[in-house]
Design an enzyme around this catalytic site. Structure first.
Site, PDB file in Angstrom:
ATOM      1  N   ASN A   1       0.835  -1.192   0.000  1.00 29.68           N
ATOM      2  CA  ASN A   1       0.000   0.000   0.000  1.00 29.68           C
ATOM      3  C   ASN A   1       0.872   1.244   0.000  1.00 29.68           C
ATOM      4  O   ASN A   1       1.964   1.273   0.592  1.00 29.68           O
ATOM      5  CB  ASN A   1      -1.003  -0.002   1.160  1.00 29.68           C
ATOM      6  CG  ASN A   1      -0.369  -0.157   2.529  1.00 29.68           C
ATOM      7  OD1 ASN A   1       0.669  -0.802   2.670  1.00 29.68           O
ATOM      8  ND2 ASN A   1      -0.986   0.425   3.536  1.00 29.68           N
TER       9      ASN A   1
ATOM     10  N   GLU B   1       0.302   5.198   0.789  1.00 31.99           N
ATOM     11  CA  GLU B   1      -0.595   6.250   1.258  1.00 31.99           C
ATOM     12  C   GLU B   1      -0.102   7.620   0.793  1.00 31.99           C
ATOM     13  O   GLU B   1       1.076   7.799   0.458  1.00 31.99           O
ATOM     14  CB  GLU B   1      -0.683   6.223   2.795  1.00 31.99           C
ATOM     15  CG  GLU B   1      -1.371   4.981   3.313  1.00 31.99           C
ATOM     16  CD  GLU B   1      -1.551   4.962   4.823  1.00 31.99           C
ATOM     17  OE1 GLU B   1      -2.255   4.076   5.316  1.00 31.99           O
ATOM     18  OE2 GLU B   1      -0.972   5.834   5.514  1.00 31.99           O
TER      19      GLU B   1
ATOM     20  N   GLU C   1      -3.108  -4.628  -3.039  1.00 38.93           N
ATOM     21  CA  GLU C   1      -3.689  -5.538  -4.023  1.00 38.93           C
ATOM     22  C   GLU C   1      -3.735  -4.904  -5.408  1.00 38.93           C
ATOM     23  O   GLU C   1      -3.419  -5.541  -6.415  1.00 38.93           O
ATOM     24  CB  GLU C   1      -5.115  -5.936  -3.606  1.00 38.93           C
ATOM     25  CG  GLU C   1      -5.205  -6.643  -2.277  1.00 38.93           C
ATOM     26  CD  GLU C   1      -5.488  -5.678  -1.122  1.00 38.93           C
ATOM     27  OE1 GLU C   1      -4.844  -4.609  -1.042  1.00 38.93           O
ATOM     28  OE2 GLU C   1      -6.356  -6.026  -0.296  1.00 38.93           O
TER      29      GLU C   1
ATOM     30  N   CYS D   1     -10.403  -4.343   0.280  1.00 41.81           N
ATOM     31  CA  CYS D   1     -11.471  -3.348   0.308  1.00 41.81           C
ATOM     32  C   CYS D   1     -12.363  -3.506  -0.922  1.00 41.81           C
ATOM     33  O   CYS D   1     -12.059  -4.259  -1.848  1.00 41.81           O
ATOM     34  CB  CYS D   1     -10.882  -1.940   0.380  1.00 41.81           C
ATOM     35  SG  CYS D   1     -10.225  -1.335  -1.191  1.00 41.81           S
TER      36      CYS D   1
ATOM     37  N   CYS E   1     -10.743  -2.813  -4.377  1.00 44.41           N
ATOM     38  CA  CYS E   1      -9.867  -3.908  -4.820  1.00 44.41           C
ATOM     39  C   CYS E   1     -10.687  -5.112  -5.262  1.00 44.41           C
ATOM     40  O   CYS E   1     -10.350  -5.772  -6.247  1.00 44.41           O
ATOM     41  CB  CYS E   1      -8.899  -4.299  -3.708  1.00 44.41           C
ATOM     42  SG  CYS E   1      -7.617  -3.061  -3.425  1.00 44.41           S
TER      43      CYS E   1
HETATM   44 ZN   LIG Z   1      -8.096  -2.064  -1.488  1.00 40.22          ZN
END
Ligand SMILES: [Zn+2]
Length: 134
Positions: free
Chosen positions: A41, A43, A54, A85, A88
Site C-alpha cells: 500500500n 498512502e 492488491e 477493500c 480492490c
Molecule cells: Zn483495497
C-alpha cells in the site's frame, strides 16, 4: 506453493508506505503461468489517492501484459486476516474472475476463500453492453 505467495506478500509489505494509518499491507498475485507480481500500500497526504497493495500488484501485472491470474495473497498485521477493500474486490473481479484469495496476518491466522464469496453479485461489463441507449 501457497506459502511462497505468502512469503512474497510478506516481503512486499516491508515496502509499504503507511505514515497516516500505520496499517502496512503486502500483496502478491500469481499468473496462470506462475509469475508473481507484488505490491504494497502507498498512502498519500491526500488520503483518497492512497492505493492498496492488491491494486498495486494487479496493475503491475496488467501493465506487463499479464491477463490470467490464479490467486492473490494479502498479508497484514491485523488481529484477523484482513480482506481486500471494495475497490480492490471490484478490480480483482473484473481482471481476475473468481480467483483464490489468501489472507494472512503476521500472527499466523489465515483465511483462504474464493473471490465470489468476498464479492457476491459484482458489477461487471455485462451491464454496459445491454445495447440500450437513452
Ligand atoms: Zn483495497
Amino acid at each position: 506453493m501457497q506459502n511462497d505467495l505468502i512469503a512474497s506478500a510478506t516481503d512486499a509489505r516491508l515496502h509499504a508506505i503507511a505514515p497516516f494509518s500505520g496499517f502496512k499491507v503486502g500483496a502478491a498475485i500469481e499468473t496462470a503461468a506462475g509469475r508473481v507480481f507484488t505490491g504494497c500500500n502507498v498512502e498519500n497526504a491526500s488520503l483518497g489517492l492512497t492505493v492498496c497493495a492488491e491494486r498495486v500488484a494487479l496493475l503491475k501485472a496488467l501493465s506487463e501484459g499479464e491477463r490470467t491470474f490464479t490467486r492473490i495473497a494479502v498479508v497484514t498485521n491485523a488481529d484477523e486476516p484482513a480482506t481486500p477493500c471494495g475497490a480492490c474486490r471490484q478490480l480483482l473481479w473484473e481482471y481476475c474472475g473468481n480467483i483464490s484469495v489468501q489472507m494472512q496476518s503476521l500472527n499466523g491466522s489465515a483465511l483462504i476463500i474464493r473471490l465470489e464469496e468476498l464479492f457476491p453479485r459484482p458489477f461487471g461489463s455485462g451491464y454496459l453492453s445491454t445495447g440500450k441507449s437513452d
